[in-house]
Write a protein that holds these residues in place. Structure first.
Motif, short mmCIF file in Angstrom:
data_model
loop_
_atom_site.label_atom_id
_atom_site.label_comp_id
_atom_site.label_asym_id
_atom_site.label_seq_id
_atom_site.Cartn_x
_atom_site.Cartn_y
_atom_site.Cartn_z
N UNK A 142 0.70 -1.21 -0.11
CA UNK A 142 -0.10 -0.03 -0.04
C UNK A 142 0.94 1.21 0.03
N UNK A 143 0.72 2.25 -0.75
CA UNK A 143 1.24 3.39 -0.70
C UNK A 143 1.51 4.11 0.71
N UNK A 144 2.60 4.41 0.88
CA UNK A 144 2.88 4.99 2.38
C UNK A 144 2.73 6.71 2.28
N UNK A 145 2.07 7.32 3.06
CA UNK A 145 1.74 8.61 3.06
C UNK A 145 2.56 9.35 3.71
N UNK A 146 3.97 9.79 3.08
CA UNK A 146 4.97 10.37 3.47
C UNK A 146 4.79 11.67 4.08
N UNK A 147 3.96 12.45 3.32
CA UNK A 147 3.74 13.78 3.87
C UNK A 147 3.00 13.99 5.02
N UNK A 148 2.29 12.91 5.78
CA UNK A 148 1.85 12.83 6.99
C UNK A 148 2.61 13.06 8.18
N UNK A 149 4.24 12.51 7.71
CA UNK A 149 5.01 12.47 8.90
C UNK A 149 4.96 13.49 9.86
N UNK A 150 5.16 13.14 11.01
CA UNK A 150 5.24 14.03 12.09
C UNK A 150 6.29 13.66 13.21
N UNK A 151 6.51 14.93 13.81
CA UNK A 151 7.58 14.80 14.98
C UNK A 151 8.73 14.15 14.32
N UNK A 152 9.27 12.96 14.83
CA UNK A 152 10.78 12.57 14.61
C UNK A 152 10.88 12.18 13.28
N UNK A 153 9.74 11.39 12.91
CA UNK A 153 10.02 10.55 11.51
C UNK A 153 9.92 11.88 10.41
N UNK A 154 9.18 12.93 10.73
CA UNK A 154 9.34 13.98 9.69
C UNK A 154 10.81 14.70 9.70
N UNK A 155 11.48 14.51 10.91
CA UNK A 155 12.87 15.03 10.76
C UNK A 155 13.80 14.06 10.11
N UNK A 156 13.60 12.80 10.34
CA UNK A 156 14.21 11.67 9.58
C UNK A 156 14.02 11.82 8.01
N UNK A 157 12.78 11.86 7.57
CA UNK A 157 12.55 12.46 6.18
C UNK A 157 13.26 13.35 5.80
N UNK A 158 13.64 14.35 6.49
CA UNK A 158 14.29 15.54 6.04
C UNK A 158 15.67 15.19 6.05
N UNK A 159 16.02 14.36 7.01
CA UNK A 159 17.66 13.81 6.88
C UNK A 159 18.05 13.02 5.71
N UNK A 160 17.03 12.16 5.16
CA UNK A 160 16.95 11.46 3.91
C UNK A 160 17.21 12.52 2.53
N UNK A 161 16.41 13.44 2.70
CA UNK A 161 16.44 14.56 1.67
C UNK A 161 17.62 15.22 1.53
N UNK A 162 18.28 15.64 2.97
CA UNK A 162 19.22 16.44 2.84
C UNK A 162 20.56 15.71 2.59
N UNK A 163 20.55 14.22 3.03
CA UNK A 163 21.78 13.32 2.62
C UNK A 163 21.79 13.08 1.08
#
Lengths: 296, 348
Positions: A142-163
């Protein structure tokens, strides 16, 4: 020798540096001082040591912004650095794909952060290309709704992008450091019976130290100021950071007196944090720094 | 000793392939988005490469109207989209939904064939640059912003290179009281976040009449870049053989001449590299442009504002981003030779 000396040698450096001094006095020192003055005066113009900081500490999402900024800076630098070092050691040879690698590695670095944010947003959307890849590889059903990421998982998401953005360029810096390694140094080490690990530890790593130093400083400074990818991918206030707060008060609720004060105070705070990181880092690497200076 | 065995060779090839894929695949998908029509954007899974044309299925309906069907590729075949016989509506629909620029009358003329031959499919070539045109059409600020971004980058390079390399030379070549303190001071201004001075800088620039100008913005961007340039060039100046300079003095060249004829060419790669950094600072910044400009926005700021916080119409913002990315890539590409030299004699 011709003696057409016009300027005494002792004055020369100061003369050459004068424009630089002047520039920084006008365009750096003056704004910094007036910024500091703003931070330590209240709205009605009276001096107060803490009132603006109290205002900031009680403002929305202050604690989270501080935590996220710290977590992002430490984790992203750590992750990117380890991956880049691994890649640099693996790829530090003369090989036929070097041109291609260099070219590809330069691309993410050359992309503007706002464009990077849009690039990743097209991927992170529910019907975006990341879900396309993950489902194509049958990793998820099932597709993951990444943009609903909150709190720490949102930060982790941005770390991936930055990396994705900076790891290749860190790798390039490290490879550059490795290429500076004298071949005969290595050969001499082999001749004296050193094994590969010893060469890595005693020859390669010390050679890399200057490039490691520079890349870590640069990355930390940049990571502490993350905001565009956060705001553009997730929106304001979803993953608050210090500079994200500055942009929020300037961009999202401009014109209000308290938001100007908050923007001043948040940017002051960012500055202090960045300078502290610089000082701590310099203290830690002081030993190597002194060795470098003596060597030069 | 640098001969690789087969295991090392495979490992390297795999690493290389992995690196290139990780960088290239997101880029390919992104480029595809920037060429996608509104209808393409609703498709899932997403395509890696953009479509060149669109195919619709037309059924004649009573009177002068036609029913238009589109296959979203979800496996449920053709879906009814609209039923109309109005030329303008068809034209707008084809443009907005499929990025196809064909006049409504031409469409109706084509569709009239179904009256005789029965329902059938029609294919139309997409206007590949529809999103790009749309980006500049929707945002009237975008074209001047592109020019502004170029101007502010050039100003920043000019200021940083002039002041920065002279400071770098002094640090590398002279021993003088305050040299250590200067190094520390330059480090501090280099690290100093531009966001920390942007707000008071705005107040100051208003007083100087430089608010909302590219020169004003470049004055801010140069603050870290002068220090960065001096740091990069000083390490290169240190590395440049001092004996060569001294030889030139013995042969009667002045210090200035020596600098221009001997030292500067050798330091050129470092200066090119630091120019690249200056360019990227100016081109990529959004936060300071947000604070220091009003009407005269930079392209990066325009792209930032284009997306807002929603994902709808993201293909237009993506097209704008491609415009934003291209000059940065070209710039990087032009000076790649010098980066290569810095990189350790690797020809690129």
């Amino acid at each position: 020798m011709k003696h057409t000396h016009r300027i005494p040698k002792e004055i020369m450096p100061y003369l050459l540096l004068f424009p630089v001094f002047l520039y920084y006095a006008v365009f750096w020192l003056v704004p910094v001082l007036s910024g500091v003055k703003e931070v330590f005066t209240t709205l009605d113009g009276t001096f107060s040591l803490f009132s603006n900081f109290r205002l900031m500490a009680s403002s929305d999402l202050f604690g989270q912004a501080v935590f996220n900024t710290a977590a992002f800076a430490v984790l992203s630098v750590l992750i990117q650095y380890l991956i880049a070092l691994l890649l640099a050691v693996l790829l530090n040879r003369k090989f036929s794909g070097a041109k291609l690698l260099m070219f590809a590695s330069m691309i993410p670095m050359a992309i503007t952060p706002t464009a990077t944010a849009i690039l990743w947003k097209t991927g992170l959307m529910k019907d975006g290309w990341i879900n396309t890849i993950l489902m194509g590889m049958h990793l998820i059903q099932v597709p993951i709704v990444f943009l609903n990421a909150e709190q720490f998982s949102a930060v982790l998401l941005l770390i991936v992008v930055d990396s994705w953005t900076v790891t290749p360029s860190i790798m390039i810096i490290l490879i550059a450091g490795l290429q500076g390694l004298q071949k005969d140094q290595k050969e001499a080490a082999y001749l004296f019976g050193a094994n590969k690990w010893m060469i890595f530890r005693d020859v390669t790593l010390p050679t890399l130290k200057p490039s490691i130093t520079t890349s870590i400083i640069m990355r930390m400074i940049a990571a502490l100021q993350v905001w565009a990818i956060s705001v553009m991918i997730l929106g304001y206030s979803k993953a608050p950071f210090l500079v994200e707060r500055v942009a929020f008060y300037v961009d999202a609720i401009p014109g209000v007196d308290t938001s100007t004060k908050l923007a001043y105070t948040y940017s002051f705070m960012t500055t202090i944090v960045v300078l502290l990181a610089t000082v701590v880092y310099l203290k830690v690497s002081r030993k190597t720094g002194h060795q470098e200076k003596e060597a030069s | 000793m640098d001969r690789l065995n087969i295991v090392q060779k495979t490992l390297m090839t795999l690493t290389l392939a992995f690196m290139v894929l990780v960088v290239v695949i997101p880029l390919l998908f992104f480029i595809t988005v920037s060429f996608s029509s509104a209808t393409d954007m609703t498709e899932f899974p997403k395509r890696l490469l953009p479509t060149r044309s669109v195919t619709v299925y037309i059924e004649p309906v009573e009177g002068d109207t036609y029913e238009l069907f589109y296959d979203y590729g979800r496996g449920d075949g053709y879906t009814s989209i609209i039923t109309t016989g109005v030329a303008d509506r068809l034209e707008t629909h084809f443009q907005r939904q499929y990025s196809v620029s064909v006049s409504g009358d031409k469409l109706l003329e084509d569709f009239s064939r179904t009256r005789i031959e029965g329902p059938m499919t029609f294919s139309y070539k997409k206007d590949a640059f529809y999103n790009f045109k749309q980006f500049f059409r929707i945002i009237p600020n975008a074209a001047p912003a592109l020019k502004n971004s170029i101007i502010v980058s050039l100003y920043t390079i000019l200021i940083s290179l002039t002041l920065g390399s002279s400071a770098g030379y002094v640090i590398a070549r002279y021993r003088f009281a305050g040299r250590e303190q200067l190094n520390v001071a330059l480090l501090i201004v280099r690290m100093f976040p531009t966001v920390g001075i942007s707000i008071p800088m705005a107040v100051m620039l208003i007083k100087m009449g430089l608010f909302d100008t590219m020169l004003g913005l470049a004055l801010l961007y140069s603050i870290p870049n002068i220090a960065l340039t001096s740091w990069i060039t000083s390490s290169i100046f240190i590395g440049i053989n001092k004996e060569m300079e001294e030889a030139a003095w013995i042969f009667g060249a002045s210090r200035v001449r020596t600098f221009i004829n001997i030292t500067l060419p050798l330091a050129f790669p470092a200066m090119a590299a630091s120019s690249m950094y200056s360019f990227l600072t100016a081109w990529n910044d959004t936060i300071s442009a947000l604070i220091l400009t009003n009407e005269n926005q930079t392209l990066s700021l325009v792209v930032y504002k284009a997306i807002g916080t929603t994902s709808s119409g993201i293909q237009y913002a993506a097209a704008g981003s491609i415009v934003l990315i291209l000059p940065a890539l070209v710039f990087t590409f032009i000076i790649r030779k010098y980066i290569g030299q810095m990189w350790g004699g690797v020809e690129l």
